[in-house]
Structures are given as C-alpha cells and as structure tokens.
Design an enzyme around this catalytic site. Structure first.
Site, PDB file in Angstrom:
ATOM      1  N   ASP A  84     127.432  32.711  39.750  1.00  0.00           N
ATOM      2  CA  ASP A  84     126.833  33.737  40.603  1.00  0.00           C
ATOM      3  C   ASP A  84     127.012  35.131  39.993  1.00  0.00           C
ATOM      4  OD1 ASP A  84     125.458  34.671  42.819  1.00  0.00           O
ATOM      5  OD2 ASP A  84     126.732  33.649  44.269  1.00  0.00           O
TER       6      ASP A  84
ATOM      7  N   ASP B  80     118.846  33.162  48.293  1.00  0.00           N
ATOM      8  CA  ASP B  80     119.886  32.925  49.300  1.00  0.00           C
ATOM      9  C   ASP B  80     119.282  32.571  50.650  1.00  0.00           C
ATOM     10  OD1 ASP B  80     122.126  33.224  47.751  1.00  0.00           O
ATOM     11  OD2 ASP B  80     122.427  35.338  48.215  1.00  0.00           O
TER      12      ASP B  80
END
Length: 720
Positions: free
Chosen positions: A454, A520
């Site tokens: 990430d 997301d």
C-alpha cells in the site's frame, strides 16, 4: 550505421503501421495508424515527400515536420520535447542525426534507435522507438551530457516524446477522479492550444488520465478512430495534447520534473519513462492492444487468479486470533483460495495513527507471532498474504522517533500530515536497506505468497537528504529498486499495487507487481464505472475486485449480493466482508458466485474485453469474448431508472458474425429483480441466433430494477 535521410522506415504489426523519416534530423513520424500494407522504397519516399508541410505567408520559409522530440530550432512553436539549460545557455538545442538503426522483428513490428547530437550545446539525445507485436507503440528519450562539455550542470526541466495525430482527430478523451471515485471519463474538443494533465502527487494519483486519447468526432467504445497514449511512470508525470495554429497536432508525455531535480554533469544521462501509444477502432480497440501487450509479458500471471479473502472490511484493526481463524474457516467453506491479513498486525497498530515503520509483528497481539494463523490458513488449503505499507511512517512510531531525518522534507519543516503519515526517503540507502531487511525477514520467516503493498498519501514537500532538494524522481526510482530486489530474493511472492485503493496504476509499477487494487470503494454501483474505465488500460485479471458487505463501508448504500458479486466477477475476484455474520442463505449464494468465477476465470482472464455503446446512460453492457470467439460472458447492468418504460434491444458486441450462438442467463446471475410482470420470452430458456444478428439486431432487454444486473452466457453451437 550511418543515417540515410532518404530511407524512411516502415514498421508493421497487428494492423498498425508506423512510418518514420529522418531527413538528417531527429526522426519524425509520418504515419501512425491503420496498416498501410506492403510498401516499397519508392512508396515510402513518396510518402515522405507528400508529408512535407506547405508554407504560408508570414511563416517559415521551409515546411517543418514534427519530430518525436519536438525542437523549436527545427520550427516547432509548441512545447519543446527537451526543456533545460546550462546556466542560461544551451536552452534551444538542434540535434543532427548521427545514428539511425532500424531492427525489424520477425513476429512483426520492430525497433529503431536514433541518436542526435548538438556539439555546440554539448548534448546528445537517444530515442528508442518500438512497435510491439500487439500493435502497441512505445518510445522514450534519453539526454546525455557529453564528456567534454562545460562543467556547469545541464538542468533538465522537462523531457517529453510526442506523436502526431491527423486532423480528423477532433475530440479528446481522458479520465479524472478522486479517492473512491477514480477513473471518471471526460471529453473535450481538440482545439488550438494545450490540453495538459499534470500530476504532482508523487504517485500516479486518483486524477491521473490513465490514457489521453484523441479521436474522430463521436468515437465510442466500438466505433471511430482513436489514438491514445499512456506515460508509464509512478511519480510526477505530464500528458498533453497540443494543436498549433498551423493545424499540426500531437499527443505527448513524460516525467514532470521538479525544479533542479535533474542536473547532469559531463558523462551523466537522464532517461525519461516509456510512453506507450495505441491506435485502434474505438476505445475497445485501443484497450485490446494494451491488454495483448500485458498478457504477452513473461512475468504476466499464468496461474488462475485465486479467490481472495481480505480481512480489512471484515475486522479492521480488531486482530483477535480466534475471530480471524473463524473468518478463515468461513472463507474456505465458500471456496476462498488466498487469505490476506490486512492492516493492524504490527507493533502498536491499533488504529491508523501509530506504528507505520515498525515492521515487527506486535508481540502483545500475536505472542506466538503470526504462525498460528498462517498455519491454520494453509491447513485449510489457502495461501497466506500480508498487508504492508513500506514507504510510509507514522510520527508516532519507534522508527520516526529514532530517525526523524529519514522523512522526506524540505525547508527545515515537516510536510503537512495526511492520514497521520509522513513519507520515508527511500533514496537514502540506509532507509531502503532497513525496509528490505524487514520485508525480507517477514517473507523468510513466514510462508507468505502475497504482499498487498500500500501507499496511502501524496508526496508533499518531498525534499531529499539534508538539503531538502526535490526528491520525487529519486524516490520513485528507489521504490522500483526496492521491489525489484525483494522479488529477486523471493521470486514466488506476488505483489499487489495498492495506493489509497487505485492511486498507483501505471505500466511501470506493473512491470514489478501482479495485481492492482481497483479502488478502496467496493460499492458495486461505483465500481461499475471504476472497473469499466480501469479496463481501458488493464485486463480484468490484473484488477482486484471484491464482494463487500451488504451495506457499503464507503457509501452506506445497500445492495443485493447478486449485484455485489456480479460486479466483482469481472476482475480478480475476492471477498471483503465478515462472512461469519452472513446468513446460511447468503453463504450458499456466495459459494455459487465463487464457483462461477472459478468456472469462467479462464475465459475472463484471456478473452477480449467488449463494452457496448449504449443509447441510454441508465444501463451499461460489458463482457469478455473468448480469443477464438467460441464463447462469451456478458453483464447487463441497470445503473439507474431509465427514462423510457420499456428497454430497447440489447446488442452483444464482439461475437463472430458467421457463427451461431446459444445465449442464456447464467446462474447465479440469472434472476435479477425486474420491473415487469413477464420477462422477454427468450430469457427463460435462452435463444439461438447468428452472431451477426446478436451484434446488429440484438435481443429485447428485460426491464431491470435499478442497481441490478443480469449475467448472460453465449456459446457457439457450431464447431470450428
């Protein structure tokens, strides 16, 4: 070899031709577009002659072509390809061609290396142009400071390569967006001036154009001529379309350099990123070239893309071993094949405000390490994956307290916080060494098959080292080196590029990763558009798409399982939902969707993406057609309530017009909620028709309620 300005080069591959001319200067593209067929030397010479622009009053006395690296000194009055200077001098170089080396490829296409030199400026430029077997064109430029040049550094302010587009390209298309709503399409007329998309986030970004395309008026997914380009770089970058008053027009791009970021002394060089370009019929034709290229790479995933169970939206930071094992068992029961432990496993990581940088398993939460969970996951027949965010640090961490100088910063101040995070300066060798040691130790201790890598904040005030000089370029290169070294040590570990969801998606990060996280936001209504346009660059197998909980974490919308799972189906499928709390009926239906994915992933992850041009924006149709067109899977998606009460005909694109197909609803996506008493007659048992009829006439669409979808299977009934 010695350059021969009288010999244009013709490269051909997959229905695309590129014609390059030299004229003693840096090469110019005379044609980039549809295949021109076999051309002999006299044909190419005639094309070169016919392509010389005419002159008009109050213009240059000689017509000038647009080079791959546009130069003002050669007559280009738009943005120069190379912008820079040496203490105010050498700012307008004019490169004479000193080498021009074509190398045809036996499978089609080929490459050309051209070298230009300006002895007065003490500069050399190298151009690499390559037409790949897929018909995808890529090029890049490298600027070199000659050994005998003045000692004063040559500061590179910009280096962009350009491709001309013809006058019929009158519309522009690219993508915009924000976190949670990435890749939203936008169009504009291609007028005189510059349409520039500059990214200064230090990562690809939610608002990155992904592609910048120019096309004929009204081009769509299936129709019109389209020329498109993509800058393969994960740091700051620029893409632009420019049309001059002369009518000359280009698409161009490269890295966006911060002031003084690249300063070259004699003997040094700077290589810009690869800029990829595709010509095709409609946006689907362009997408197919990118997909074909990506699938042809030796490192492209060859094994079936596993069903992922990710823990994030199931447990967040609540890492309790018993609960996580219960989730793993529930995942195995519905058919999950890879279990990914997301954020929260390392020291003092009880929320998102602390712990980043301290990449040690939290002894308080995991007194026996991750072994009990990893062992159970593997006993259940699943691979184990782990979330990391190596480039970031929380100020509330042992690492930040011990090494505050490791943070990217400038001007004697800390950058503004974002998500309670700062960015580590990976261009410092000791920082990269620390991260490599920690990641290597984790992958050595545990049988980890997958890293979710990430990157959750933009690079702001990204100063490098004690002087705080601009550091985005060096940071990007250092990230690449870190991943490359980690993969060299652990070649069997797959890596996902996640960056606040889908904020680091480009072809250079994909040279070293195996999947991207699409967004997301896994609300299926939002994901329909996000995935529809992520597919403009990436094939479905590279885009993570998960089934979320009934009530979306990101939008608070509530959706049926069929809509959530049917949306996730057309990607790299996964689950991000606490299914231990799902009802028995929901688990049974989810297992059916998992099984369907396993049955069709061979088709979805090798076939051709098709997207229908719809007359009504309230619904969309997309699908994947097998390479031999023997089968296809389509999804009719009702996004909103339509204006008209009865839907029109549903055309199925991409099928072989000369074959017959049986079209039927595909369970478990065969029973959406309808707003009509009786569905169309063909829906119950299916229908058999020629591909030409299905593509030109179509089938009467059922009237779906909003936020519902219908999955259709088409299978050829005649052998080939």
């Amino acid at each position: 070899m010695s350059p021969n300005p009288a010999a244009p080069v013709h490269l051909r591959a997959a229905g695309v031709s590129v014609v390059l001319a030299t004229d003693g200067r840096l090469p110019a593209v005379l044609h980039w577009g549809p295949d021109l067929g076999e051309l002999d030397a006299s044909d190419l010479s005639a094309i070169a002659t016919a392509a010389v622009p005419g002159t008009v009053p109050n213009d240059l006395d000689e017509g000038a072509r647009v080079g791959i690296l546009p130069e003002q000194a050669s007559g280009w009055l738009g943005r120069p390809g190379l912008a820079g200077h040496r203490a105010g001098g050498a700012w307008s170089p004019l490169f004479a061609l000193v080498a021009f080396d074509p190398e045809p490829a036996p499978e089609g296409g080929g490459r050309v290396r051209a070298v230009g030199r300006d002895d007065g400026a003490g500069l050399e430029v190298r151009l690499d142009i390559e037409l790949l077997a897929s018909g995808l064109l890529r090029q890049r430029a490298t600027v070199v400071v000659a050994e005998g040049a003045a000692a004063e550094p040559f500061v590179v302010d910009g280096l962009a390569v350009a491709l001309p587009v013809p006058p019929v390209a009158t519309e522009l298309f690219d993508l915009a967006g924000r976190w949670g709503r990435e890749r939203a399409p936008q169009r504009a007329p291609f007028v005189v001036g510059v349409h520039a998309r500059e990214n200064r986030r230090g990562r690809t970004g939610p608002d990155a154009p992904l592609i910048l395309a120019a096309g004929t008026a009204g081009f769509g997914f299936r129709d019109g001529e389209v020329w498109a380009m993509h800058v393969a770089w994960s740091g700051n970058h620029v893409s632009y379309a420019e049309r001059l008053s002369t009518g000359a027009a280009v698409l161009a791009g490269g890295e966006l350099l911060l002031p003084g970021e690249i300063a070259l002394v004699p003997g040094e060089q700077y290589a810009g990123p690869w800029v990829y370009a595709a010509y095709g019929r409609g946006l689907d034709g362009v997408a197919a070239r990118f997909h074909t290229h990506l699938r042809s790479r030796p490192q492209h995933p060859r094994t079936p893309r596993p069903v992922v169970l990710n823990t994030w939206e199931a447990v967040y930071f609540d890492h309790d071993l018993d609960r996580l094992i219960e989730l793993a068992r529930a995942g195995a029961d519905v058919g999950a094949e890879r279990y990914v432990l997301d954020d929260g496993w390392f020291r003092r990581r009880r929320d998102d405000k602390a712990g980043l940088g301290d990449w040690y398993v939290d002894e308080d939460v995991w007194p026996r390490g991750l072994h009990p969970l990893v062992d159970e996951v593997r006993r259940l027949g699943m691979q184990f994956g782990l979330w990391v965010e190596p480039e970031m640090v929380n100020p509330d961490s042992d690492l930040a307290r011990a090494h505050p100088d490791w943070i990217l910063a400038t001007g004697g101040r800390q950058p503004l916080l974002s998500r309670s995070q700062q960015v580590l300066d990976l261009a410092r060798p000791e920082v990269s060494a620390y991260l490599l040691e920690r990641l290597d130790a984790l992958l050595t201790e545990y049988p980890i098959a997958y890293l979710k890598w990430d990157h959750n904040r933009d690079l702001l005030d990204a100063g490098h080292g004690p002087l705080g000089t601009p550091g985005v370029h060096a940071q990007t290169a250092a990230v690449y080196r870190l991943i490359d070294e980690l993969r060299a040590r652990h070649p069997d570990v797959e890596i996902e590029s996640c960056s606040s969801g889908g904020l680091r998606i480009d072809l250079e990060i994909l040279e070293r990763t195996d999947r991207v996280w699409g967004s997301d936001n896994i609300d299926p209504l939002e994901r329909q558009q996000i995935q529809r346009y992520t597919g403009q660059l990436l094939p479905p197998e590279l885009v993570g798409s998960h089934v979320g909980s009934p009530r979306s974490h990101s939008t608070a919308r509530t959706h049926d399982l069929s809509f959530r799972a049917g949306t996730a189906l057309f990607g790299s499928f996964g689950i991000e939902w606490d299914i231990t709390r799902a009802s028995p009926e929901e688990r049974t239906e989810l297992a059916a969707w998992v099984q369907l994915y396993k049955d069709v992933r061979g088709l979805l992850h090798t076939g051709t993406l098709v997207r229908a041009d719809q007359h009504d924006p309230s619904f969309a149709l997309h699908g994947v057609v097998a390479p031999d067109r023997s089968s296809a899977l389509f999804s009719l998606v009702q996004l909103a309530t339509p204006l008209t009460s009865v839907p029109g005909a549903l055309r199925l694109p991409g099928l072989d017009p000369d074959r017959r197909y049986r079209v039927r609803p595909q369970p478990p996506g065969a029973a959406p909620a309808l707003r009509q008493r009786r569905p169309p007659g063909w829906l119950a048992e299916g229908v058999e028709l020629p591909g030409r009829v299905l593509g030109e006439v179509g089938l009467r669409a059922p009237a779906l309620n909003p936020e519902q979808l219908l999955v259709l299977r088409a299978e050829a009934v005649d052998a080939r």
